[in-house]
Design a protein around this motif. Structure first.
Motif, PDB file in Angstrom:
ATOM      1  N   PRO A  30       0.884  -1.170  -0.020  1.00 37.21           N
ATOM      2  CA  PRO A  30      -0.019  -0.013   0.044  1.00 37.21           C
ATOM      3  C   PRO A  30       0.617   1.167   0.030  1.00 37.21           C
ATOM      4  CG  PRO A  30       0.309  -0.773   2.137  1.00 37.21           C
ATOM      5  CD  PRO A  30       0.898  -1.877   1.179  1.00 37.21           C
ATOM      6  N   CYS A  31       0.456   2.411  -0.391  1.00 33.51           N
ATOM      7  CA  CYS A  31       1.038   3.564  -0.401  1.00 33.51           C
ATOM      8  C   CYS A  31      -0.259   4.619  -0.428  1.00 33.51           C
ATOM      9  CB  CYS A  31       1.897   3.901  -1.512  1.00 33.51           C
ATOM     10  SG  CYS A  31       1.378   3.855  -3.008  1.00 33.51           S
ATOM     11  N   ILE A  32       0.135   6.015  -0.010  1.00 33.13           N
ATOM     12  CA  ILE A  32      -0.749   7.148   0.031  1.00 33.13           C
ATOM     13  C   ILE A  32       0.016   8.039  -1.063  1.00 33.13           C
ATOM     14  CG2 ILE A  32      -1.652   9.109   1.070  1.00 33.13           C
ATOM     15  CD1 ILE A  32      -1.718   7.464   3.838  1.00 33.13           C
ATOM     16  N   ILE A  33      -0.936   8.416  -1.994  1.00 33.64           N
ATOM     17  CA  ILE A  33      -0.540   9.438  -3.077  1.00 33.64           C
ATOM     18  C   ILE A  33      -0.968  10.720  -3.035  1.00 33.64           C
ATOM     19  CG2 ILE A  33      -0.209   9.454  -5.633  1.00 33.64           C
ATOM     20  CD1 ILE A  33      -1.050   6.453  -5.627  1.00 33.64           C
ATOM     21  N   ARG A  34      -0.125  11.458  -2.913  1.00 37.71           N
ATOM     22  CA  ARG A  34      -0.478  13.053  -2.821  1.00 37.71           C
ATOM     23  C   ARG A  34      -0.547  13.604  -4.293  1.00 37.71           C
ATOM     24  NH1 ARG A  34       3.426  13.860   2.175  1.00 37.71           N
ATOM     25  NH2 ARG A  34       1.982  13.745   3.904  1.00 37.71           N
ATOM     26  N   ASN A  35      -1.176  14.517  -4.581  1.00 37.37           N
ATOM     27  CA  ASN A  35      -1.305  15.315  -5.721  1.00 37.37           C
ATOM     28  C   ASN A  35      -1.706  14.550  -7.141  1.00 37.37           C
ATOM     29  OD1 ASN A  35      -0.335  17.837  -4.679  1.00 37.37           O
ATOM     30  ND2 ASN A  35       1.856  16.726  -4.622  1.00 37.37           N
ATOM     31  N   ALA A  36      -2.347  13.445  -6.654  1.00 36.08           N
ATOM     32  CA  ALA A  36      -3.073  12.537  -7.787  1.00 36.08           C
ATOM     33  C   ALA A  36      -4.429  13.092  -7.957  1.00 36.08           C
ATOM     34  CB  ALA A  36      -2.972  11.084  -7.074  1.00 36.08           C
ATOM     35  N   ILE A  37      -5.159  13.719  -7.341  1.00 32.28           N
ATOM     36  CA  ILE A  37      -6.459  14.476  -7.781  1.00 32.28           C
ATOM     37  C   ILE A  37      -6.607  15.635  -7.472  1.00 32.28           C
ATOM     38  CG2 ILE A  37      -7.487  11.995  -7.186  1.00 32.28           C
ATOM     39  CD1 ILE A  37      -8.552  13.030  -4.341  1.00 32.28           C
ATOM     40  N   SER A  38      -5.574  16.242  -7.468  1.00 28.38           N
ATOM     41  CA  SER A  38      -5.658  18.005  -7.004  1.00 28.38           C
ATOM     42  C   SER A  38      -6.253  18.569  -8.108  1.00 28.38           C
ATOM     43  CB  SER A  38      -3.999  18.532  -6.975  1.00 28.38           C
ATOM     44  OG  SER A  38      -3.483  18.138  -7.788  1.00 28.38           O
ATOM     45  N   HIS A  39      -6.459  18.200  -9.369  1.00 27.55           N
ATOM     46  CA  HIS A  39      -7.285  18.695 -10.340  1.00 27.55           C
ATOM     47  C   HIS A  39      -8.825  18.249 -10.476  1.00 27.55           C
ATOM     48  CE1 HIS A  39      -6.263  14.650 -11.628  1.00 27.55           C
ATOM     49  NE2 HIS A  39      -7.162  14.657 -12.560  1.00 27.55           N
ATOM     50  N   TRP A  40      -9.048  17.638  -9.696  1.00 25.15           N
ATOM     51  CA  TRP A  40     -10.440  17.222  -9.636  1.00 25.15           C
ATOM     52  C   TRP A  40     -11.459  18.511  -9.190  1.00 25.15           C
ATOM     53  CZ3 TRP A  40     -11.963  12.216  -6.632  1.00 25.15           C
ATOM     54  CH2 TRP A  40     -11.481  10.937  -7.476  1.00 25.15           C
ATOM     55  N   PRO A  41     -12.436  19.151  -9.794  1.00 27.18           N
ATOM     56  CA  PRO A  41     -13.324  20.048  -9.539  1.00 27.18           C
ATOM     57  C   PRO A  41     -13.978  19.654  -8.010  1.00 27.18           C
ATOM     58  CG  PRO A  41     -13.683  19.687 -11.827  1.00 27.18           C
ATOM     59  CD  PRO A  41     -12.658  18.574 -11.221  1.00 27.18           C
ATOM     60  N   ALA A  42     -14.358  18.332  -7.902  1.00 32.14           N
ATOM     61  CA  ALA A  42     -14.938  18.125  -6.706  1.00 32.14           C
ATOM     62  C   ALA A  42     -14.125  18.616  -5.534  1.00 32.14           C
ATOM     63  CB  ALA A  42     -15.281  16.313  -6.712  1.00 32.14           C
ATOM     64  N   LEU A  43     -12.897  18.563  -5.606  1.00 40.77           N
ATOM     65  CA  LEU A  43     -12.398  19.155  -4.210  1.00 40.77           C
ATOM     66  C   LEU A  43     -12.803  20.348  -3.854  1.00 40.77           C
ATOM     67  CD1 LEU A  43     -10.531  16.729  -4.768  1.00 40.77           C
ATOM     68  CD2 LEU A  43      -8.524  17.907  -3.972  1.00 40.77           C
ATOM     69  N   LYS A  44     -13.290  21.318  -4.716  1.00 44.07           N
ATOM     70  CA  LYS A  44     -13.592  22.607  -4.429  1.00 44.07           C
ATOM     71  C   LYS A  44     -15.161  22.625  -4.480  1.00 44.07           C
ATOM     72  CE  LYS A  44      -9.594  24.941  -5.674  1.00 44.07           C
ATOM     73  NZ  LYS A  44      -9.090  26.225  -6.793  1.00 44.07           N
ATOM     74  N   LYS A  45     -15.901  22.013  -5.277  1.00 35.69           N
ATOM     75  CA  LYS A  45     -17.152  22.127  -5.571  1.00 35.69           C
ATOM     76  C   LYS A  45     -18.020  21.328  -4.619  1.00 35.69           C
ATOM     77  CE  LYS A  45     -18.484  21.864  -9.913  1.00 35.69           C
ATOM     78  NZ  LYS A  45     -18.554  21.766 -11.343  1.00 35.69           N
ATOM     79  N   TRP A  46     -17.584  20.237  -4.060  1.00 35.89           N
ATOM     80  CA  TRP A  46     -18.630  19.169  -3.369  1.00 35.89           C
ATOM     81  C   TRP A  46     -18.753  19.631  -2.047  1.00 35.89           C
ATOM     82  CZ3 TRP A  46     -17.309  13.595  -4.754  1.00 35.89           C
ATOM     83  CH2 TRP A  46     -17.646  13.370  -6.188  1.00 35.89           C
ATOM     84  N   THR A  47     -19.348  20.985  -1.756  1.00 37.27           N
ATOM     85  CA  THR A  47     -20.004  21.506  -0.310  1.00 37.27           C
ATOM     86  C   THR A  47     -21.193  20.937  -0.258  1.00 37.27           C
ATOM     87  OG1 THR A  47     -20.886  23.420  -1.479  1.00 37.27           O
ATOM     88  CG2 THR A  47     -18.489  23.366  -0.791  1.00 37.27           C
ATOM     89  N   SER A  48     -21.817  21.133   0.720  1.00 39.39           N
ATOM     90  CA  SER A  48     -23.172  20.731   1.194  1.00 39.39           C
ATOM     91  C   SER A  48     -24.327  21.321   0.152  1.00 39.39           C
ATOM     92  CB  SER A  48     -23.527  20.912   2.540  1.00 39.39           C
ATOM     93  OG  SER A  48     -25.077  20.546   2.903  1.00 39.39           O
ATOM     94  N   ALA A  49     -23.957  22.590  -0.037  1.00 35.85           N
ATOM     95  CA  ALA A  49     -24.811  23.489  -0.791  1.00 35.85           C
ATOM     96  C   ALA A  49     -24.910  23.014  -2.134  1.00 35.85           C
ATOM     97  CB  ALA A  49     -24.439  25.086  -0.735  1.00 35.85           C
ATOM     98  N   TYR A  50     -23.721  22.500  -2.541  1.00 31.84           N
ATOM     99  CA  TYR A  50     -23.722  22.274  -3.898  1.00 31.84           C
ATOM    100  C   TYR A  50     -24.139  20.836  -4.255  1.00 31.84           C
ATOM    101  CZ  TYR A  50     -21.373  20.558  -8.346  1.00 31.84           C
ATOM    102  OH  TYR A  50     -21.214  19.960  -9.608  1.00 31.84           O
ATOM    103  N   LEU A  51     -24.151  19.928  -3.350  1.00 32.39           N
ATOM    104  CA  LEU A  51     -24.783  18.621  -3.420  1.00 32.39           C
ATOM    105  C   LEU A  51     -26.099  18.835  -3.274  1.00 32.39           C
ATOM    106  CD1 LEU A  51     -22.144  16.624  -1.276  1.00 32.39           C
ATOM    107  CD2 LEU A  51     -22.417  16.678  -3.658  1.00 32.39           C
ATOM    108  N   ARG A  52     -26.731  19.793  -2.358  1.00 36.07           N
ATOM    109  CA  ARG A  52     -28.029  20.069  -2.506  1.00 36.07           C
ATOM    110  C   ARG A  52     -28.742  20.275  -3.678  1.00 36.07           C
ATOM    111  NH1 ARG A  52     -30.494  20.043   2.484  1.00 36.07           N
ATOM    112  NH2 ARG A  52     -29.264  19.876   4.401  1.00 36.07           N
ATOM    113  N   GLU A  53     -28.227  21.172  -4.318  1.00 38.87           N
ATOM    114  CA  GLU A  53     -28.454  21.800  -5.804  1.00 38.87           C
ATOM    115  C   GLU A  53     -28.447  20.751  -6.801  1.00 38.87           C
ATOM    116  OE1 GLU A  53     -26.731  25.103  -8.938  1.00 38.87           O
ATOM    117  OE2 GLU A  53     -26.217  25.154  -6.912  1.00 38.87           O
ATOM    118  N   VAL A  54     -27.175  19.851  -6.759  1.00 39.96           N
ATOM    119  CA  VAL A  54     -27.277  19.037  -8.050  1.00 39.96           C
ATOM    120  C   VAL A  54     -27.802  17.721  -7.961  1.00 39.96           C
ATOM    121  CG1 VAL A  54     -25.377  17.970  -9.379  1.00 39.96           C
ATOM    122  CG2 VAL A  54     -24.799  20.416  -8.623  1.00 39.96           C
ATOM    123  N   VAL A  55     -27.806  17.264  -6.735  1.00 41.05           N
ATOM    124  CA  VAL A  55     -28.481  15.884  -6.405  1.00 41.05           C
ATOM    125  C   VAL A  55     -29.844  16.154  -5.870  1.00 41.05           C
ATOM    126  CG1 VAL A  55     -28.522  13.739  -5.364  1.00 41.05           C
ATOM    127  CG2 VAL A  55     -26.171  15.148  -6.119  1.00 41.05           C
TER     128      VAL A  55
END
Length: 295
Positions: A30-55
């Protein structure tokens, strides 16, 4: 090589496909990988308000238990959660404590629920992890979405998948055992059962009478009963915390017990394992462990 490090190592960048296969997949480490998903919009977008609006009010599958343990041994049964269909906003109200409930709720359906139940969110992550797909020569079998309360705990178990577990917000706490610890980890056969809600709101455990017994691990690695399972004292667990923006590579057949911070959101990618010599060695170890216990 059966010697494992005392801690899970970190990579500061995603590896090349060849590097990852050679250094991690093939030796089953096993290993932990940093900076592998830093480009995902989800890291900034997936707030409670966003999830309520989208889902929003869309009805989704939620695992509900009285104690936070789904798919776990309880009262000498292997008890599965109640799979409740409920509006996603109602689930968020419970997680955010806007509505109180004595029960524990967890979005954890492991059938590629991100693509099947939350397609609105797929564009904020990736359909697969390209360097992993190239390393293994296949696409993931499932992409799962996880969101729940801190009381929701995943009991100790193993999977036949190469697992890339990506934390979007919050933290996940993993306790890991390598496959070579199998002789020290107890398995027993249990009658499968499911939680059902009675008319008064309480839970009852209903046996799945036509189902075969399930082999499962009765031990709690956070509080092991060494009088009942003395062999576990010889096991050597690894513990790690996977933080937001980090990815854990959890190799196939590694035992894992999982906890989380409240409201933690994660996405994981399950790639089917190769049933190669590593699998054969594990099966041999498993059979030898069972044979020794029968002596």
């Amino acid at each position: 090589e059966l010697g494992w490090p005392e801690s899970v190592p970190y990579l500061d960048r995603p590896p090349s496909p060849l590097e990852f296969y050679r250094e991690w997949v093939s030796p089953n480490k096993p290993c932990i990988i940093r900076n592998a998903i830093s480009h995902w919009p989800a890291l900034k977008k997936w707030t409670s308000a966003y999830l309520r609006e989208v889902v929003g009010p869309k009805v989704v599958s939620v695992a509900v238990t009285p104690n936070g343990y789904a798919d776990a041994v309880f009262q000498d049964r292997f008890v599965m959660p109640e799979e409740r269909q409920m509006p996603f906003v109602d689930f968020l109200d419970i997680v955010e404590k806007k509505v109180t409930s004595p029960n524990v709720f967890y979005v954890q359906k492991q059938c590629s629920n991100l693509t099947e139940e939350f397609p609105e969110l797929v564009c904020d992550v990736q359909p697969d992890i390209p360097w992993m797909s190239e390393a293994l020569g296949k696409k993931p079998d499932a992409v799962n979405f996880w969101l729940g309360e801190s009381a929701a705990v995943t009991s100790l178990h193993k999977d036949h998948y190469e697992n890339l577990y990506c934390v979007v917000s919050g933290e996940k706490y993993f306790l890991l055992h390598p496959p070579s610890d199998r002789p020290f980890i107890p398995y027993e056969l249990y009658q499968p059962a499911t939680y059902h809600v009675s008319e008064d709101g309480s839970f009852e455990i209903v046996d799945e009478k036509t189902a075969e017994k399930v082999p499962w691990i009765p031990l709690d690695p956070l509080n092991p009963d060494l009088e009942l399972y003395p062999e576990y004292a010889q096991a050597k667990p690894l513990q790690c915390t996977v933080k937001a923006g980090e990815m854990l590579y959890l190799p196939s057949l590694w035992f894992h017990h999982v906890q989380q911070s409240h409201g933690c959101i994660a996405v994981n990618y399950w790639y089917d394992m190769e049933y190669d010599i590593k699998y054969s060695y594990y099966q041999l170890l498993d059979c030898l462990t069972k044979a020794v216990k029968m002596l």
